[in-house]
Scaffold this motif. Structure first.
Motif, PDB file in Angstrom:
ATOM      1  N   ASP A 188       0.790  -1.125   0.072  1.00 12.00           N
ATOM      2  CA  ASP A 188       0.084   0.023  -0.008  1.00 12.00           C
ATOM      3  C   ASP A 188       0.731   1.261  -0.150  1.00 12.00           C
ATOM      4  OD1 ASP A 188      -2.352  -1.513   2.348  1.00 12.00           O
ATOM      5  OD2 ASP A 188      -2.400  -1.494   0.060  1.00 12.00           O
ATOM      6  N   ASN A 189       2.094   0.971   0.373  1.00  9.08           N
ATOM      7  CA  ASN A 189       2.850   2.317   0.266  1.00  9.08           C
ATOM      8  C   ASN A 189       4.234   1.964  -0.116  1.00  9.08           C
ATOM      9  OD1 ASN A 189       4.503   1.166   2.371  1.00  9.08           O
ATOM     10  ND2 ASN A 189       3.014   1.908   4.138  1.00  9.08           N
ATOM     11  N   GLN A 190       5.166   2.906  -0.346  1.00  2.93           N
ATOM     12  CA  GLN A 190       6.551   2.843  -1.034  1.00  2.93           C
ATOM     13  C   GLN A 190       7.289   2.013  -0.226  1.00  2.93           C
ATOM     14  OE1 GLN A 190       9.105   6.127  -1.918  1.00  2.93           O
ATOM     15  NE2 GLN A 190       7.882   6.195  -3.703  1.00  2.93           N
ATOM     16  N   SER A 191       7.409   2.077   0.948  1.00  2.00           N
ATOM     17  CA  SER A 191       8.227   1.472   1.763  1.00  2.00           C
ATOM     18  C   SER A 191       7.984  -0.238   1.901  1.00  2.00           C
ATOM     19  CB  SER A 191       8.342   1.956   3.293  1.00  2.00           C
ATOM     20  OG  SER A 191       7.053   1.790   3.800  1.00  2.00           O
ATOM     21  N   ASN A 192       6.543  -0.332   1.822  1.00  2.00           N
ATOM     22  CA  ASN A 192       6.381  -1.788   1.885  1.00  2.00           C
ATOM     23  C   ASN A 192       6.690  -2.631   0.286  1.00  2.00           C
ATOM     24  OD1 ASN A 192       5.178  -2.542   4.190  1.00  2.00           O
ATOM     25  ND2 ASN A 192       3.099  -1.595   3.662  1.00  2.00           N
ATOM     26  N   ARG A 193       6.914  -1.633  -0.772  1.00  2.00           N
ATOM     27  CA  ARG A 193       7.198  -2.031  -2.071  1.00  2.00           C
ATOM     28  C   ARG A 193       8.708  -2.434  -2.121  1.00  2.00           C
ATOM     29  NH1 ARG A 193       5.642   2.670  -5.714  1.00  2.00           N
ATOM     30  NH2 ARG A 193       6.658   1.615  -7.079  1.00  2.00           N
ATOM     31  N   ILE A 194       9.442  -1.350  -1.240  1.00  2.00           N
ATOM     32  CA  ILE A 194      11.006  -1.660  -1.244  1.00  2.00           C
ATOM     33  C   ILE A 194      11.369  -2.574  -0.276  1.00  2.00           C
ATOM     34  CG2 ILE A 194      12.911  -0.208  -0.962  1.00  2.00           C
ATOM     35  CD1 ILE A 194      11.572   0.698  -3.395  1.00  2.00           C
ATOM     36  N   ILE A 195      10.908  -2.504   0.908  1.00  2.00           N
ATOM     37  CA  ILE A 195      11.228  -3.687   2.132  1.00  2.00           C
ATOM     38  C   ILE A 195       9.823  -4.234   2.643  1.00  2.00           C
ATOM     39  CG2 ILE A 195      12.310  -3.646   4.127  1.00  2.00           C
ATOM     40  CD1 ILE A 195      13.536  -0.844   3.814  1.00  2.00           C
ATOM     41  N   PRO A 196       9.717  -5.503   2.218  1.00  2.00           N
ATOM     42  CA  PRO A 196       8.712  -6.394   2.799  1.00  2.00           C
ATOM     43  C   PRO A 196       8.740  -6.408   4.148  1.00  2.00           C
ATOM     44  CG  PRO A 196       9.998  -7.579   1.114  1.00  2.00           C
ATOM     45  CD  PRO A 196      10.887  -6.339   1.565  1.00  2.00           C
ATOM     46  N   GLN A 197       7.538  -6.394   4.751  1.00  2.00           N
ATOM     47  CA  GLN A 197       7.261  -6.239   6.053  1.00  2.00           C
ATOM     48  C   GLN A 197       7.950  -7.737   6.681  1.00  2.00           C
ATOM     49  OE1 GLN A 197       3.792  -5.328   8.172  1.00  2.00           O
ATOM     50  NE2 GLN A 197       3.275  -3.478   6.888  1.00  2.00           N
ATOM     51  N   LYS A 198       7.730  -8.652   6.119  1.00  2.00           N
ATOM     52  CA  LYS A 198       8.375 -10.019   6.703  1.00  2.00           C
ATOM     53  C   LYS A 198       9.863 -10.051   6.913  1.00  2.00           C
ATOM     54  CE  LYS A 198       8.914 -12.101   2.186  1.00  2.00           C
ATOM     55  NZ  LYS A 198       8.485 -13.249   1.329  1.00  2.00           N
ATOM     56  N   THR A 199      10.644  -9.101   6.066  1.00  2.00           N
ATOM     57  CA  THR A 199      11.813  -8.723   6.170  1.00  2.00           C
ATOM     58  C   THR A 199      12.158  -7.871   7.483  1.00  2.00           C
ATOM     59  OG1 THR A 199      12.359  -8.778   3.909  1.00  2.00           O
ATOM     60  CG2 THR A 199      14.052  -7.702   5.258  1.00  2.00           C
ATOM     61  N   ILE A 200      11.400  -6.937   7.801  1.00  2.00           N
ATOM     62  CA  ILE A 200      11.574  -6.124   9.163  1.00  2.00           C
ATOM     63  C   ILE A 200      11.099  -7.109  10.161  1.00  2.00           C
ATOM     64  CG2 ILE A 200      10.392  -4.342  10.340  1.00  2.00           C
ATOM     65  CD1 ILE A 200       9.993  -2.958   7.599  1.00  2.00           C
ATOM     66  N   ARG A 201      10.029  -7.977  10.076  1.00  2.00           N
ATOM     67  CA  ARG A 201       9.390  -8.706  11.270  1.00  2.00           C
ATOM     68  C   ARG A 201      10.653 -10.029  11.525  1.00  2.00           C
ATOM     69  NH1 ARG A 201       5.608 -10.009   9.007  1.00  2.00           N
ATOM     70  NH2 ARG A 201       4.137  -8.562   9.735  1.00  2.00           N
ATOM     71  N   LYS A 202      11.158 -10.467  10.605  1.00  2.00           N
ATOM     72  CA  LYS A 202      12.308 -11.363  10.945  1.00  2.00           C
ATOM     73  C   LYS A 202      13.581 -10.743  11.661  1.00  2.00           C
ATOM     74  CE  LYS A 202      15.347 -14.613   8.722  1.00  2.00           C
ATOM     75  NZ  LYS A 202      15.888 -15.294   7.353  1.00  2.00           N
ATOM     76  N   ALA A 203      13.915  -9.566  11.218  1.00  2.00           N
ATOM     77  CA  ALA A 203      15.001  -8.844  12.031  1.00  2.00           C
ATOM     78  C   ALA A 203      14.599  -8.356  13.371  1.00  2.00           C
ATOM     79  CB  ALA A 203      15.192  -7.454  11.122  1.00  2.00           C
ATOM     80  N   VAL A 204      13.271  -7.767  13.502  1.00  2.00           N
ATOM     81  CA  VAL A 204      12.826  -7.336  14.984  1.00  2.00           C
ATOM     82  C   VAL A 204      12.854  -8.715  15.895  1.00  2.00           C
ATOM     83  CG1 VAL A 204      10.961  -6.614  16.189  1.00  2.00           C
ATOM     84  CG2 VAL A 204      11.432  -5.520  14.067  1.00  2.00           C
ATOM     85  N   ILE A 205      12.240  -9.658  15.379  1.00  2.00           N
ATOM     86  CA  ILE A 205      12.069 -11.135  16.136  1.00  2.00           C
ATOM     87  C   ILE A 205      13.826 -11.448  16.420  1.00  2.00           C
ATOM     88  CG2 ILE A 205      11.639 -13.337  16.329  1.00  2.00           C
ATOM     89  CD1 ILE A 205       9.153 -12.746  14.484  1.00  2.00           C
ATOM     90  N   SER A 206      14.455 -11.300  15.500  1.00  2.00           N
ATOM     91  CA  SER A 206      15.798 -11.805  15.905  1.00  2.00           C
ATOM     92  C   SER A 206      16.693 -11.080  16.880  1.00  2.00           C
ATOM     93  CB  SER A 206      16.978 -12.013  14.544  1.00  2.00           C
ATOM     94  OG  SER A 206      16.384 -12.887  13.736  1.00  2.00           O
ATOM     95  N   LEU A 207      16.187  -9.670  16.734  1.00  2.00           N
ATOM     96  CA  LEU A 207      16.917  -8.595  17.778  1.00  2.00           C
ATOM     97  C   LEU A 207      16.365  -8.981  19.438  1.00  2.00           C
ATOM     98  CD1 LEU A 207      17.158  -5.334  15.655  1.00  2.00           C
ATOM     99  CD2 LEU A 207      19.011  -6.630  16.619  1.00  2.00           C
TER     100      LEU A 207
END
Length: 273
Positions: free
Chosen positions: A8-27
């Motif tokens: 729906d927005n530009q950042s979702n097109r560039i960076i998938p939320q699943k990529t962000i979620r994986k990094a957050v969970i790891s941290l």
């Protein structure tokens, strides 16, 4: 580079939320293990914030580094504004048409609006009473968050000094305190934002989450919003961004977006769509 997807927005097109979620969970797993290994609960002296690390392709011009940029987040990094210790710095310098902000006027207004401010501090009193390093440290330690009239933001680095600005901690958030402005909305947004202060190099950071008191999805939401906010204020927007990483102050930086030369044209095309 992270794969580009639709959203729906530009950042979702560039960076998938699943990529962000994986990094957050790891941290979060890393931080939980670190605290467990220390066999002691997290204390107020430990920095438990998650940071979005921005790397630009080129050093920004000085015009971009003079003042902090407000990055609005959907979930506040302050556990409870009502119970947090907050300090509001007001501009009490003389102004035309009797627009000077007095302590009494400000006190009555924030109380009538139900705004949770612990202390109102006039600029004149700040300059007079907090000259020594020790007094600035005491002020720094007395409050969880600082807000300040945006008209004095450029003066505060010199007045507050390295206690506040060296490590970019508790930098006052600029708010619009014009007499006829919407103070309630401004201050509430101030509680729900983070600050990006572009450095004189290519790397800068902005707080996007906390280990204590925030859920995974809340942090993910904040990262998505922060990426959007950061890209809006940096030189050349997405075209000027080299990478985004997530990290705790004392952890490794996990990449959520990186670009090399062969990917640059692809990103440029996506941004233009």
């Amino acid at each position: 580079m992270a794969a580009i997807n639709s959203g729906d927005n530009q950042s979702n097109r560039i960076i998938p939320q699943k990529t962000i979620r994986k990094a957050v969970i790891s941290l979060l797993k890393w931080k939980k293990k670190q605290i467990s290994d220390q066999e002691s609960p997290i204390s107020g002296d430990i920095d438990d914030h998650i940071y979005l690390l921005l790397t630009l392709k080129k050093i920004p011009q000085k015009d971009f580094t003079k003042t902090p940029k407000k990055i609005t987040l959907p979930h506040s990094l302050i556990t409870s504004p009502e119970t947090s210790r907050s300090c509001l710095i007001i501009d009490d310098r003389p102004k035309p048409n009797s627009q000077k902000l007095t302590f009494d006027f400000t006190d009555k207004k924030i109380k009538s609006l139900g705004i949770p401010i612990t202390k109102i501090l006039k600029l004149s009193k700040l300059k007079a009473d907090y000259r020594s390093f020790e007094s600035k440290v005491e002020l720094f330690n007395s409050f969880d968050v600082f807000l300040a009239d945006q008209r004095v933001i450029n003066m505060l680095p010199e007045i507050l000094g390295k206690v506040f600005y060296k490590k970019k901690k508790k930098i006052p958030v600029p708010v619009d305190l014009r007499r006829d402005g919407d103070w309630k909305e401004e201050i509430e947004m101030g509680f729900c934002c983070s600050l990006l202060w572009l450095s004189n190099g290519t790397c800068s950071v902005v707080k996007v989450g906390k280990f204590d008191g925030m859920k995974v999805e809340e942090i993910v939401d904040n990262v998505v919003a922060a990426v959007d906010g950061v890209v809006e204020v940096v030189p050349k927007k997405w075209v000027g961004v080299k990478s985004f990483h997530l990290k705790f102050f004392d952890s490794l930086a996990l990449p959520i977006y990186q670009i090399d030369q062969k990917d640059e044209d692809m990103v440029t095309d996506q941004v233009k769509d």
